[in-house]
Scaffold this active site. Sequence first.
Site, PDB file in Angstrom:
ATOM      1  N   GLY A 151       0.808  -1.222   0.000  1.00 49.23           N
ATOM      2  CA  GLY A 151       0.000   0.000   0.000  1.00 49.23           C
ATOM      3  C   GLY A 151       0.835   1.262   0.000  1.00 49.23           C
ATOM      4  N   ALA A 152       0.193   2.399   0.346  1.00 54.59           N
ATOM      5  CA  ALA A 152       0.797   3.735   0.187  1.00 54.59           C
ATOM      6  C   ALA A 152       1.317   3.838  -1.253  1.00 54.59           C
ATOM      7  CB  ALA A 152       1.909   3.972   1.214  1.00 54.59           C
ATOM      8  N   HIS A 169       2.299   4.468  -5.094  1.00 55.60           N
ATOM      9  CA  HIS A 169       2.859   5.574  -5.885  1.00 55.60           C
ATOM     10  C   HIS A 169       2.969   5.101  -7.329  1.00 55.60           C
ATOM     11  CE1 HIS A 169       6.475   3.190  -5.585  1.00 55.60           C
ATOM     12  NE2 HIS A 169       6.464   3.285  -4.264  1.00 55.60           N
ATOM     13  N   HIS A 173       4.354   1.529  -8.072  1.00 50.75           N
ATOM     14  CA  HIS A 173       3.352   0.452  -7.953  1.00 50.75           C
ATOM     15  C   HIS A 173       2.426   0.454  -9.171  1.00 50.75           C
ATOM     16  CE1 HIS A 173       4.030   1.332  -3.498  1.00 50.75           C
ATOM     17  NE2 HIS A 173       4.324   0.055  -3.578  1.00 50.75           N
ATOM     18  N   LYS A 207      13.453  -2.298  -8.206  1.00 50.01           N
ATOM     19  CA  LYS A 207      13.846  -1.441  -7.082  1.00 50.01           C
ATOM     20  C   LYS A 207      14.267  -2.288  -5.877  1.00 50.01           C
ATOM     21  CE  LYS A 207      12.882   1.845  -3.799  1.00 50.01           C
ATOM     22  NZ  LYS A 207      12.730   0.958  -2.663  1.00 50.01           N
ATOM     23  N   GLN A 228      15.053  -8.870  -3.294  1.00 52.50           N
ATOM     24  CA  GLN A 228      13.745  -9.529  -3.137  1.00 52.50           C
ATOM     25  C   GLN A 228      13.351 -10.244  -4.437  1.00 52.50           C
ATOM     26  OE1 GLN A 228      10.147  -7.705  -1.220  1.00 52.50           O
ATOM     27  NE2 GLN A 228       9.583  -7.209  -3.310  1.00 52.50           N
ATOM     28  N   ARG A 259       8.276   4.868   1.594  1.00 55.12           N
ATOM     29  CA  ARG A 259       9.006   5.451   2.734  1.00 55.12           C
ATOM     30  C   ARG A 259       9.452   6.890   2.471  1.00 55.12           C
ATOM     31  NH1 ARG A 259      10.463  -0.083   3.480  1.00 55.12           N
ATOM     32  NH2 ARG A 259      10.073  -0.745   5.635  1.00 55.12           N
TER      33      ARG A 259
END
Length: 291
Positions: A31-32, A34, A37, A150, A154, A188
């Site tokens: 979420g959050a 930008h 995403h 990014k 991961q 972040r």
Amino acid sequence: MKIFNNTNQLKKTISKYLSSDKTIGFVPTMGALHDGHLKLITTSLKETNITICSIYINPTQFNNLNDLNNYPKNHSEDLNKLKNVGCNIVFIPNNKEMYGNKLESNNYNLGNCLTVLEGQKRPGHFNGMLTIVEKLFSIVSPNKAYFGIKDFQQLWIIKQLLISTSSPIILREIETVRDPSGLALSSRNQHLTKNELISATKIFTALSDFKMHVHMFFSKSTKNLNNNNLKKYINQVKSNLSNDTLIKIDYFEVIDIENFSFAKNLKHNKQYRALIAAYVGETRLIDNILI
Ligand code: AMP
């Protein structure tokens, strides 16, 4: 756009799509949202019939309670953004839905890539991330899953998971979306003050400078870039970056992307990535560049 909180209801809907031969693209997020995403979502919309985005802040991948509690959350804005780009389904589960009563990660054995860099600095992070990704994959059964470069480590680890489980899911790697200054978009970044935002742009400058040094070397020499020179270039950009008192480098390393080992000397015509993690004020940011 359909919104689900419940796993079984989501699964029922997905099985209808699967039985009518629709392809499913999946974008897991915390979420959050930008534009980074949204790039994953719009790519999935182009490449598959149904795009599902999950929004879930997974507690088991946080090794720091403060970081978890302060992680930015704005569901109503997220839903507007997803609706605007035409996302088909959003899945917003709670902890009980994903973990039942046991908020625990599995233990994975995928080699070195789990224990270096982010794995070393954030113990337990990758076990938590892999646990939730596996749970989500098993609920959503996507044909394609979209992840950002990014978070390069991961991405690399998820690739190993898919290989080790002989998964049919196609992993789509999406280039990092940056703001005009070069700063990689990140949820972040919302934590940064005005001055910290200016400092944060130096992270990508450092990566770009490093890349330039390496390319200049290779443009003049047919030899490998040996360990001494590699260290010299790394130290040079680290020292430039450290001149900014708001920045504290956590690591700056170059890895061989074939096996995720630390590069000792760089060869012509081989691909490497420089990976950085740095605190800007209290906020920890990561970024990377292809060398
Ligand atoms: P997160 O919500 O931070 O867990 O990120 C969800 C997905 O979005 C991950 O696959 C990230 O790698 C990807 N992502 C995050 N930031 C960016 C960005 N600036 N550009 C492209 N993808 C990103």
